[in-house]
Design an enzyme around this catalytic site. Structure first.
Site, short mmCIF file in Angstrom:
data_model
loop_
_atom_site.label_atom_id
_atom_site.label_comp_id
_atom_site.label_asym_id
_atom_site.label_seq_id
_atom_site.Cartn_x
_atom_site.Cartn_y
_atom_site.Cartn_z
N HIS A 103 0.82 -1.23 0.00
CA HIS A 103 0.00 0.00 0.00
C HIS A 103 0.84 1.27 0.00
O HIS A 103 0.30 2.36 0.04
CB HIS A 103 -0.94 0.02 1.21
CG HIS A 103 -1.77 -1.22 1.35
ND1 HIS A 103 -1.38 -2.30 2.11
CD2 HIS A 103 -2.96 -1.56 0.78
CE1 HIS A 103 -2.30 -3.25 2.04
NE2 HIS A 103 -3.27 -2.84 1.23
N ASP A 203 36.80 -29.70 11.63
CA ASP A 203 37.15 -30.89 10.87
C ASP A 203 38.30 -30.69 9.89
O ASP A 203 38.10 -30.25 8.76
CB ASP A 203 35.91 -31.42 10.13
CG ASP A 203 35.99 -32.90 9.86
OD1 ASP A 203 37.08 -33.37 9.48
OD2 ASP A 203 34.96 -33.59 10.04
N HIS A 206 38.63 -34.63 7.58
CA HIS A 206 38.00 -35.04 6.32
C HIS A 206 38.74 -34.50 5.08
O HIS A 206 38.48 -34.95 3.97
CB HIS A 206 36.55 -34.56 6.27
CG HIS A 206 36.38 -33.11 5.88
ND1 HIS A 206 36.83 -32.07 6.66
CD2 HIS A 206 35.84 -32.53 4.78
CE1 HIS A 206 36.56 -30.92 6.05
NE2 HIS A 206 35.96 -31.17 4.91
N HIS A 211 38.08 -34.30 0.15
CA HIS A 211 38.53 -33.35 -0.86
C HIS A 211 39.72 -33.88 -1.68
O HIS A 211 40.45 -33.08 -2.29
CB HIS A 211 38.90 -32.01 -0.21
CG HIS A 211 37.77 -31.36 0.52
ND1 HIS A 211 36.57 -31.06 -0.08
CD2 HIS A 211 37.63 -30.98 1.82
CE1 HIS A 211 35.75 -30.50 0.82
NE2 HIS A 211 36.38 -30.44 1.97
N ASP A 360 31.78 -31.38 0.03
CA ASP A 360 31.20 -31.41 1.38
C ASP A 360 29.70 -31.65 1.35
O ASP A 360 29.15 -32.32 2.23
CB ASP A 360 31.47 -30.08 2.11
CG ASP A 360 32.91 -29.92 2.53
OD1 ASP A 360 33.54 -30.92 2.91
OD2 ASP A 360 33.42 -28.78 2.50
#
Ligand code: UNU
Ligand code: FES
Ligand code: FE
Length: 444
Positions: A103, A203, A206, A211, A360
Site C-alpha cells: 500500500h 574438521d 576429512h 577433498h 562437502d
C-alpha cells in the site's frame, strides 16, 4: 517428552543423531539458540555510505541492515507494520526510504514510519505513526563485522565472542583489518544447519579424503594431504573451543592453502613479510598463527575459512534444508592483484559452485537425510578424537586440543549447544562461575 540433557554427552563426546532431524528439536533451537545468540549480518565494507543497506537472515527471520546518516548502523525486521508484507525486496542497494510494495507505507533509514498514502483522507487521525515504525533489532560490531541479537539480556557481542577474540584478531586485526567482498553467493543445500557448522568448527580430518580429488588438482599447501597419502603432522596445528561454543582448527603455515602457482607465491610473500610485524603487535603465539589455515565457526551458524578466504552463514530453512551465504575475505592492505587471486580461489573452492563446497555437500546431505530411517535416527554420533588431551590454554583462556587433527572444537560446540538448549534465559547462562564450562568440558 524430549530429553534435552541426553542429546549431548559432553564427557564422552557423543551426540544423538536426532539433532539433525527432529522438528521438535529444531523449534527449540530457533527459540533457545537463534532467538538469543549473536547472528551474523554484514560487514562495514558492504554498506560504507549513508543509505547503503543489505538484507540478511537471523534464524528464519528476514532483516534489513542499513547505514544511518550519522554513520551508525541499524537493523530491522524486514516486515511492514501494516499488513505484514516485506518492505525491502532488494538484496542490497542504496536508498532514502523503504517503501512497502503493497500500500506504499514508507519508512526512513531510522525505521520510523514517515509517510502513509492518503493518511488524512482515510485514517482521519486513528493511526499512530509513532508506534508503527519498523521493529529494531540489537546490532553490534567487532572489527567491522556486524551481528544482530533478538535478546535484550544477551551479553555484548564483545563478551559473547570472549576468548575467541584472541584468535579472530589474528586475521581481523593483524595487518590493518579484514573486509568481506560481496555480494554473497547464495545456494540451497539439503542438510541440517549444524552439519556444515560442525564441519567448519572442527574438521581437518576429512580434508585429505573428502577433498582428495580437488586437492590433487588445485595446488597450494594442502595438496599434499590429497588421498590421505600423508599423515598431517599432529604438531603443525591445534583446535580451540570457547565458552559460548565458538571454535576453530588451525593448520599452521598452511596459509595459501589451495592457491598454486604465482598467486600462491604472492600470498606466501605477503604472509611472510607480515608475520614478524604481527608477532610484535600480538605476541609470539599469534605471530605463529598468522598465515595459517583457520577452519572456524562462530556459534551458532557463521563459519569461515581463513587461508581459503570464505565467510559463510548457514541459514536454517527447516530442520533438513539450509540457505548458504558465501562472501570472500581479504585483508584490506593486500595488493589488489593478491586480493583478486584470493577471491578467484575462494570462488573456485568454497563458492556456490566451488569444488570443495560440492565435495562437502554430499556428506552433509546424507548425514541429514539418512535419519529419515527410524533405526538410523536412534543412533549416536561420535566426536571422540583427541578426548583426554584437551587442556586450558593459559594465554587465551580457551580450551586447546594440541593436534592439527582432532575433535576438540566439535565437543565444545555441542557442549555449548546443550547448555543453550537447557537454559531458560541468558540470566541462567551468565549466572555461573565463568570457568564452570571448562570443568564440565574437561570432566575434572
Ligand atoms: O573443508 C574444510 N572445512 C577445510 C579445508 C578445513 C581445513 C582446511 C581446508
Ligand atoms: Fe566419518 Fe564415515 S568416516 S562419517
Ligand atoms: Fe570440507
Amino acid at each position: 517428552m524430549l530429553n534435552i540433557e541426553s542429546l549431548v554427552d559432553v564427557r564422552n563426546g557423543t551426540q544423538a543423531k536426532r539433532i539433525f532431524w527432529d522438528e521438535e528439536i529444531y523449534q527449540l533451537e530457533l527459540e533457545r539458540i537463534f532467538d538469543r545468540c549473536w547472528l551474523f549480518l554484514t560487514h562495514d565494507s558492504l554498506i560504507p555510505n549513508p543509505g547503503d543497506f543489505t538484507t540478511a537472515i537471523m534464524g528464519e527471520d528476514e532483516v534489513i541492515v542499513v547505514r544511518q546518516m550519522n554513520g551508525g548502523v541499524k537493523a530491522f525486521l524486514n516486515v511492514c507494520a501494516h499488513r505484514g508484507t516485506r518492505v525491502c525486496s532488494a538484496e542490497a542497494g542504496n536508498t532514502r526510504a523503504f517503501t512497502c510494495t503493497y500500500h506504499g507505507w514508507a519508512y526512513g533509514l531510522d525505521g520510523s514510519l514517515q509517510a502513509v498514502p492518503f493518511e488524512n483522507e482515510f485514517y482521519k487521525g486513528v493511526l499512530d505513526k509513532s508506534t508503527h515504525g519498523l521493529t529494531e533489532i540489537r546490532a553490534e560490531n567487532y572489527m567491522g563485522f556486524w551481528y544482530g541479537n533478538f535478546d535484550q539480556q544477551a551479553p555484548s557481542l564483545y563478551d559473547y565472542l570472549g576468548e575467541f577474540r584472541f584468535y579472530l584478531d589474528v586475521w581481523m586485526d593483524s595487518t590493518g583489518g579484514a573486509e568481506l567482498v560481496g555480494p554473497p553467493s547464495r545456494s540451497l543445500l539439503k542438510c541440517n544447519w549444524k552439519t556444515p557448522a560442525e564441519n567448519f568448527v572442527g574438521d581437518a580430518y576429512h580434508v585429505g579424503w573428502t577433498h582428495a580429488a580437488s586437492l590433487s588438482v588445485l595446488g597450494g599447501e594442502l595438496s599434499a594431504m590429497s588421498g590421505n597419502k600423508m599423515v598431517p603432522p599432529a604438531g603443525a596445528g591445534v583446535q580451540i573451543t570457547t565458552r559460548f561454543g565458538h571454535g576453530l582448527g588451525i593448520l599452521t603455515d598452511a596459509g595459501p592453502a589451495l592457491l598454486g602457482g604465482k598467486a600462491g607465491d604472492m600470498a606466501r610473500k605477503w604472509y611472510g613479510e607480515n608475520r614478524k610485524k604481527v608477532a610484535e603487535k600480538m605476541g609470539k603465539t599469534r605471530g605463529g598463527y598468522y598465515g595459517s589455515h583457520f577452519n572456524s565457526t562462530v556459534f551458532p551458524n557463521n563459519s569461515y575459512l581463513w587461508g581459503t578466504n570464505t565467510f559463510k552463514v548457514w541459514a536454517p530453512r527447516g530442520p533438513h534444508h539450509i540457505e548458504v551465504f558465501t562472501w570472500g575475505i581479504v585483508e584490506k592492505n593486500m595488493p589488489d592483484e593478491l586480493k583478486e587471486a584470493i577471491l578467484d580461489m575462494a570462488t573456485r573452492t568454497f563458492g556456490t559452485a566451488g569444488m570443495l563446497e560440492g565435495d562437502d555437500a554430499d556428506n552433509m546431505e546424507s548425514m541429514t537425510h539418512l535419519n529419515r530411517g527410524r533405526q538410523i535416527r536412534k543412533g549416536r554420533l561420535n566426536a571422540q578424537m583427541g578426548l583426554g588431551d584437551d587442556k586450558v590454554d593459559q594465554e587465551s583462556g580457551a580450551i586447546i586440543g594440541p593436534s592439527s587433527v582432532g575433535e576438540t572444537s566439535y565437543r565444545g560446540y555441542y557442549r555449548a549447544y546443550r547448555e543453550y538448549l537447557m537454559a531458560k534465559d541468558w540470566d541462567e547462562l551468565l549466572n555461573k562461575d565463568p570457568d564452570a564450562w571448562k570443568r564440565e568440558f574437561l570432566g575434572r
